[in-house]
Scaffold this motif. Structure first.
Motif, mmCIF file in Angstrom:
data_model
loop_
_atom_site.group_PDB
_atom_site.id
_atom_site.type_symbol
_atom_site.label_atom_id
_atom_site.label_comp_id
_atom_site.label_asym_id
_atom_site.label_seq_id
_atom_site.Cartn_x
_atom_site.Cartn_y
_atom_site.Cartn_z
ATOM 1 N N ALA A 52 61.739 -2.766 -65.980
ATOM 2 C CA ALA A 52 61.687 -4.037 -65.259
ATOM 3 C C ALA A 52 61.494 -5.189 -66.237
ATOM 4 N N LEU A 53 62.110 -6.299 -65.926
ATOM 5 C CA LEU A 53 61.944 -7.513 -66.720
ATOM 6 C C LEU A 53 60.681 -8.229 -66.253
ATOM 7 N N ILE A 54 59.760 -8.458 -67.159
ATOM 8 C CA ILE A 54 58.505 -9.127 -66.822
ATOM 9 C C ILE A 54 58.651 -10.613 -67.103
ATOM 10 N N VAL A 55 58.532 -11.407 -66.051
ATOM 11 C CA VAL A 55 58.668 -12.862 -66.160
ATOM 12 C C VAL A 55 57.553 -13.494 -65.332
ATOM 13 N N GLU A 56 56.757 -14.342 -65.952
ATOM 14 C CA GLU A 56 55.734 -15.052 -65.188
ATOM 15 C C GLU A 56 56.405 -15.957 -64.152
ATOM 16 N N ARG A 57 55.745 -16.136 -63.020
ATOM 17 C CA ARG A 57 56.346 -16.890 -61.918
ATOM 18 C C ARG A 57 56.719 -18.312 -62.337
ATOM 19 N N ASN A 58 55.927 -18.939 -63.175
ATOM 20 C CA ASN A 58 56.219 -20.330 -63.539
ATOM 21 C C ASN A 58 57.398 -20.445 -64.505
ATOM 22 N N GLU A 59 57.929 -19.318 -64.997
ATOM 23 C CA GLU A 59 59.086 -19.346 -65.887
ATOM 24 C C GLU A 59 60.326 -18.740 -65.241
ATOM 25 N N LEU A 60 60.208 -18.284 -63.999
ATOM 26 C CA LEU A 60 61.251 -17.470 -63.389
ATOM 27 C C LEU A 60 62.608 -18.169 -63.376
ATOM 28 N N GLU A 61 62.672 -19.385 -62.846
ATOM 29 C CA GLU A 61 63.956 -20.071 -62.704
ATOM 30 C C GLU A 61 64.605 -20.330 -64.076
ATOM 31 N N TRP A 62 63.799 -20.660 -65.066
ATOM 32 C CA TRP A 62 64.345 -20.937 -66.394
ATOM 33 C C TRP A 62 64.867 -19.662 -67.058
ATOM 34 N N ARG A 63 64.216 -18.548 -66.813
ATOM 35 C CA ARG A 63 64.602 -17.294 -67.457
ATOM 36 C C ARG A 63 65.754 -16.582 -66.750
ATOM 37 N N LEU A 64 65.930 -16.845 -65.455
ATOM 38 C CA LEU A 64 66.961 -16.144 -64.683
ATOM 39 C C LEU A 64 68.209 -16.987 -64.424
ATOM 40 N N ASP A 65 68.222 -18.233 -64.810
ATOM 41 C CA ASP A 65 69.401 -19.078 -64.615
ATOM 42 C C ASP A 65 70.461 -18.709 -65.654
ATOM 43 N N PRO A 66 71.587 -18.131 -65.234
ATOM 44 C CA PRO A 66 72.598 -17.718 -66.210
ATOM 45 C C PRO A 66 73.190 -18.874 -67.009
ATOM 46 N N THR A 67 73.067 -20.093 -66.511
ATOM 47 C CA THR A 67 73.628 -21.242 -67.209
ATOM 48 C C THR A 67 72.602 -21.960 -68.085
ATOM 49 N N GLY A 68 71.368 -21.520 -68.061
ATOM 50 C CA GLY A 68 70.321 -22.223 -68.794
ATOM 51 C C GLY A 68 70.220 -21.770 -70.245
ATOM 52 N N GLU A 69 69.758 -22.654 -71.102
ATOM 53 C CA GLU A 69 69.606 -22.315 -72.512
ATOM 54 C C GLU A 69 68.379 -21.450 -72.771
ATOM 55 N N HIS A 70 67.458 -21.367 -71.804
ATOM 56 C CA HIS A 70 66.255 -20.550 -71.966
ATOM 57 C C HIS A 70 66.338 -19.232 -71.187
ATOM 58 N N ARG A 71 67.536 -18.875 -70.791
ATOM 59 C CA ARG A 71 67.688 -17.672 -69.964
ATOM 60 C C ARG A 71 67.365 -16.417 -70.765
ATOM 61 N N ALA A 72 66.929 -15.373 -70.028
ATOM 62 C CA ALA A 72 66.706 -14.064 -70.634
ATOM 63 C C ALA A 72 68.052 -13.409 -70.922
ATOM 64 N N PRO A 73 68.133 -12.546 -71.929
ATOM 65 C CA PRO A 73 69.407 -11.878 -72.225
ATOM 66 C C PRO A 73 69.950 -11.086 -71.042
ATOM 67 N N GLU A 74 69.062 -10.628 -70.155
ATOM 68 C CA GLU A 74 69.514 -9.831 -69.003
ATOM 69 C C GLU A 74 70.199 -10.682 -67.937
ATOM 70 N N ALA A 75 69.944 -11.984 -67.923
ATOM 71 C CA ALA A 75 70.525 -12.871 -66.906
ATOM 72 C C ALA A 75 71.933 -13.250 -67.334
ATOM 73 N N THR A 76 72.882 -12.366 -67.085
ATOM 74 C CA THR A 76 74.225 -12.532 -67.632
ATOM 75 C C THR A 76 75.180 -13.294 -66.727
ATOM 76 N N HIS A 77 75.042 -13.169 -65.387
ATOM 77 C CA HIS A 77 75.993 -13.825 -64.488
ATOM 78 C C HIS A 77 75.359 -13.979 -63.108
ATOM 79 N N HIS A 78 76.000 -14.801 -62.279
ATOM 80 C CA HIS A 78 75.448 -15.116 -60.964
ATOM 81 C C HIS A 78 75.580 -13.973 -59.967
ATOM 82 N N ASP A 79 76.435 -13.005 -60.259
ATOM 83 C CA ASP A 79 76.625 -11.896 -59.320
ATOM 84 C C ASP A 79 75.710 -10.714 -59.641
#
Length: 201
Positions: A52-79
């Motif tokens: 499982a990918l561990i992401v604190e709640r206050n960072e969730l949107e930044w880490r999971l947005d596939p278009t963001g520069e701070h995204r996690a490597p696992e957040a590859t696409h919107h589907d």
């Protein structure tokens, strides 16, 4: 109904079908992403889900947005299928709806949260998913407790002390036979003149 309860109900209506522990495991095995948003103390107390990918709640949107520069490597696409996991399945519903609004159309959450995952049966657990349990304190030794003298079975080839019966025989313990000794200052016994003196036989 409170405002936050109304917000939660609306989020779950918009999410539609949520998943249970077995379905979440199947999503992960098929290449989807489990996202653990619990805070550190809960993870330390209860453990984590392997992979499982561990992401604190206050960072969730930044880490999971596939278009963001701070995204996690696992957040590859919107589907990407995403299952958000909190402790009991409340905050995860709101978090999953937020990911939907970012364009992650297949985001949902785990019903019952990590507690439902941990309490289920039938799927794999990693070594780090077990809660850390404290060993109970050792029981005091019988000899350290005053007045406690438990019966112990005799060793092979030996006899139990006279007057002490094993509890499983059902007989009450008998008092040991005592041999009385004359006091040290007692007068010597006077021989009976009617008896012959002691001597060799």
């Amino acid at each position: 109904m409170s405002a936050v309860d109304a917000l939660l109900a609306r989020a779950r209506r918009e999410l539609g079908r949520r998943v249970g522990p077995r379905e979440a495991a199947a999503v992960q095995e098929a290449g989807g992403l489990l996202v653990d948003i619990r805070y550190a103390k809960l993870r330390e107390r209860d453990g984590t889900i392997p992979g499982a990918l561990i992401v604190e709640r206050n960072e969730l949107e930044w880490r999971l947005d596939p278009t963001g520069e701070h995204r996690a490597p696992e957040a590859t696409h919107h589907d990407l299928p995403v299952v958000v996991i909190c402790n009991e399945g409340y905050a995860s519903s709101l978090a999953a709806l937020s990911l939907r609004e970012l364009g992650l159309r297949r985001a949902t959450d785990l019903v019952g949260g990590f507690q439902a995952w941990r309490g289920g049966r039938g799927w794999r657990y990693g070594a780090d998913t077990r809660p850390r349990l404290l060993s109970p304190p050792p029981l005091p030794h019988p000899r350290s407790s005053p007045g406690v003298h438990p019966w112990r079975p005799p060793m092979a080839g030996s006899l139990a002390p006279r007057g002490l019966a094993p509890p499983h025989l059902g007989s009450a313990p008998q008092p040991p036979r005592l041999r009385l000794k004359p006091p040290a200052d007692a007068a010597p016994a006077v021989p009976d003149p009617r008896l012959p003196p002691p001597g060799p036989v």
